[in-house]
Structure formats: C-alpha cells, structure tokens
Design a protein around this motif. Structure first.
Motif, PDB file in Angstrom:
ATOM      1  N   SER A  47       6.479  -0.758  22.895  1.00 60.57           N
ATOM      2  CA  SER A  47       7.907  -0.532  22.673  1.00 60.57           C
ATOM      3  C   SER A  47       8.517   0.233  23.844  1.00 60.57           C
ATOM      4  CB  SER A  47       8.107   0.281  21.390  1.00 60.57           C
ATOM      5  OG  SER A  47       7.622   1.603  21.569  1.00 60.57           O
TER       6      SER A  47
ATOM      7  N   GLN B  20       9.816   3.062  23.592  1.00 58.54           N
ATOM      8  CA  GLN B  20       9.343   4.432  23.406  1.00 58.54           C
ATOM      9  C   GLN B  20       7.945   4.615  24.009  1.00 58.54           C
ATOM     10  OE1 GLN B  20       9.540   5.784  19.381  1.00 58.54           O
ATOM     11  NE2 GLN B  20       8.663   7.773  19.846  1.00 58.54           N
TER      12      GLN B  20
ATOM     13  N   MET C  34      10.486  -3.353   5.700  1.00 60.06           N
ATOM     14  CA  MET C  34      11.149  -2.582   6.752  1.00 60.06           C
ATOM     15  C   MET C  34      11.652  -1.239   6.236  1.00 60.06           C
ATOM     16  SD  MET C  34      13.196  -5.428   8.947  1.00 60.06           S
ATOM     17  CE  MET C  34      12.400  -6.177  10.360  1.00 60.06           C
TER      18      MET C  34
ATOM     19  N   GLN D 213      10.040   0.558   4.125  1.00 59.07           N
ATOM     20  CA  GLN D 213       8.849   1.398   3.964  1.00 59.07           C
ATOM     21  C   GLN D 213       8.177   1.717   5.294  1.00 59.07           C
ATOM     22  OE1 GLN D 213       6.348  -0.955   1.472  1.00 59.07           O
ATOM     23  NE2 GLN D 213       7.854  -1.103  -0.161  1.00 59.07           N
ATOM     24  N   SER D 214       8.277   0.839   6.275  1.00 62.43           N
ATOM     25  CA  SER D 214       7.589   0.994   7.557  1.00 62.43           C
ATOM     26  C   SER D 214       8.605   1.189   8.673  1.00 62.43           C
ATOM     27  CB  SER D 214       6.744  -0.245   7.852  1.00 62.43           C
ATOM     28  OG  SER D 214       5.830  -0.461   6.805  1.00 62.43           O
ATOM     29  N   LYS D 215       8.169   1.787   9.725  1.00 61.70           N
ATOM     30  CA  LYS D 215       9.061   2.129  10.832  1.00 61.70           C
ATOM     31  C   LYS D 215       9.413   1.003  11.801  1.00 61.70           C
ATOM     32  CE  LYS D 215      10.046   6.483  10.327  1.00 61.70           C
ATOM     33  NZ  LYS D 215      11.328   6.834   9.867  1.00 61.70           N
ATOM     34  N   PRO D 216       8.571  -0.008  12.014  1.00 63.24           N
ATOM     35  CA  PRO D 216       8.916  -0.976  13.070  1.00 63.24           C
ATOM     36  C   PRO D 216      10.297  -1.601  12.884  1.00 63.24           C
ATOM     37  CG  PRO D 216       6.687  -1.339  12.321  1.00 63.24           C
ATOM     38  CD  PRO D 216       7.304  -0.327  11.386  1.00 63.24           C
ATOM     39  N   LYS D 217      10.996  -1.723  14.010  1.00 64.90           N
ATOM     40  CA  LYS D 217      12.306  -2.373  14.027  1.00 64.90           C
ATOM     41  C   LYS D 217      12.169  -3.838  14.409  1.00 64.90           C
ATOM     42  CE  LYS D 217      14.356   1.917  15.526  1.00 64.90           C
ATOM     43  NZ  LYS D 217      14.819   2.696  16.659  1.00 64.90           N
TER      44      LYS D 217
ATOM     45  N   ARG E 291      15.121  -6.001  12.753  1.00 63.11           N
ATOM     46  CA  ARG E 291      15.892  -5.509  11.611  1.00 63.11           C
ATOM     47  C   ARG E 291      17.297  -6.096  11.633  1.00 63.11           C
ATOM     48  NH1 ARG E 291      14.793   0.793  10.789  1.00 63.11           N
ATOM     49  NH2 ARG E 291      15.587   0.768  12.895  1.00 63.11           N
TER      50      ARG E 291
END
Length: 139
Positions: free
Chosen positions: A52, A54, A97, A99-103, A120
C-alpha cells in the motif's frame, strides 16, 4: 436487493507489483494509477503479497533515516492478503469491509490468480446505484 457481484464492479486492469521491484518504482506506479495499493504477484500471476501507499511511505522514511539504498517491494509488502472472488456478493464484501481495514481487495480466481481489484469506493457506488434503481421503480 438484486444480487450484486464483485465481477460487475471490479477494476480488471489493476496496477500490480513484483517482489523484486524497487520501492521507488512501486511508488511511481501507485501515483500514476492513483491507486491506494495493489497486489504483489509472482510469474504465474498468483498473489504473494500486497503493498500500500502506507507500506511504501514507511519503508521510504526508514531508508531516509538510516541512509539506506533502495528497498524492494518484498521488504515492505504484507503477506497476509484478504481477497475476494468475482462471484462474491457486494453486500457480503461491504460487511467484510466494515470489520476489516483494507480499502482495496484483490479479486482472484479459484486458482489464486489475480483478476482485478475492488475498492471501498467501488462497493459504495454499486450499492448506491442499486438503491437508486429501486427509488426510480417506486416513483
């Protein structure tokens, strides 16, 4: 609500990366494509990781602080990758999405090969389009 499939809303030509690619090249690809991240694939197009913006930023900062030479994608990528299938339901993905962080989720076939990505924003647009189609029918 009609069954919305990932295949109908995914991007079929995502930017991908290789493990041996320099971080600087990965950053250039992300910036050019305006993509938040992407799958790292092997020669058979199977996903071996995900990198990513980040991840790249963290690795580049670390290299700057330690006056290191260029890093490779393999040093910054995550190896645990949440993926979806083209036949998965958009509503199920939306719940995942939350529940989990990935975009951004790589879309893979049953052999683990990359088919595309879905974000997302794509999921939100799919649900919005479906809701608007119901509003028009009621009017």
């Amino acid at each position: 609500m009609e069954l919305l499939k990932v295949a109908d809303y995914m991007h079929r030509h995502p930017v991908t990366f290789t493990a041996d690619m320099p971080i600087e090249m990965a950053v250039a690809r992300l910036i050019q494509a305006k993509q938040l991240g992407g799958p790292v694939i092997d020669l058979q197009h199977k996903i071996i990781g995900f990198i990513s913006e980040q991840d790249c930023l963290a690795r580049m900062l670390m290299s700057t602080y330690h006056d290191q030479q260029s890093s490779r994608v393999a040093e910054a990528m995550r190896t645990e990758v949440l993926t979806v299938r083209p036949y998965d339901d958009i509503i199920d993905l939306a719940q995942l999405m939350l529940q989990s962080k990935p975009k951004l989720y790589p879309v893979i076939d049953d052999n683990g090969c990359i088919l595309g990505i879905i974000s997302r924003s794509d999921v939100l647009a799919a649900i919005d389009k479906e809701l608007h189609s119901h509003y028009r029918k009621v009017s």
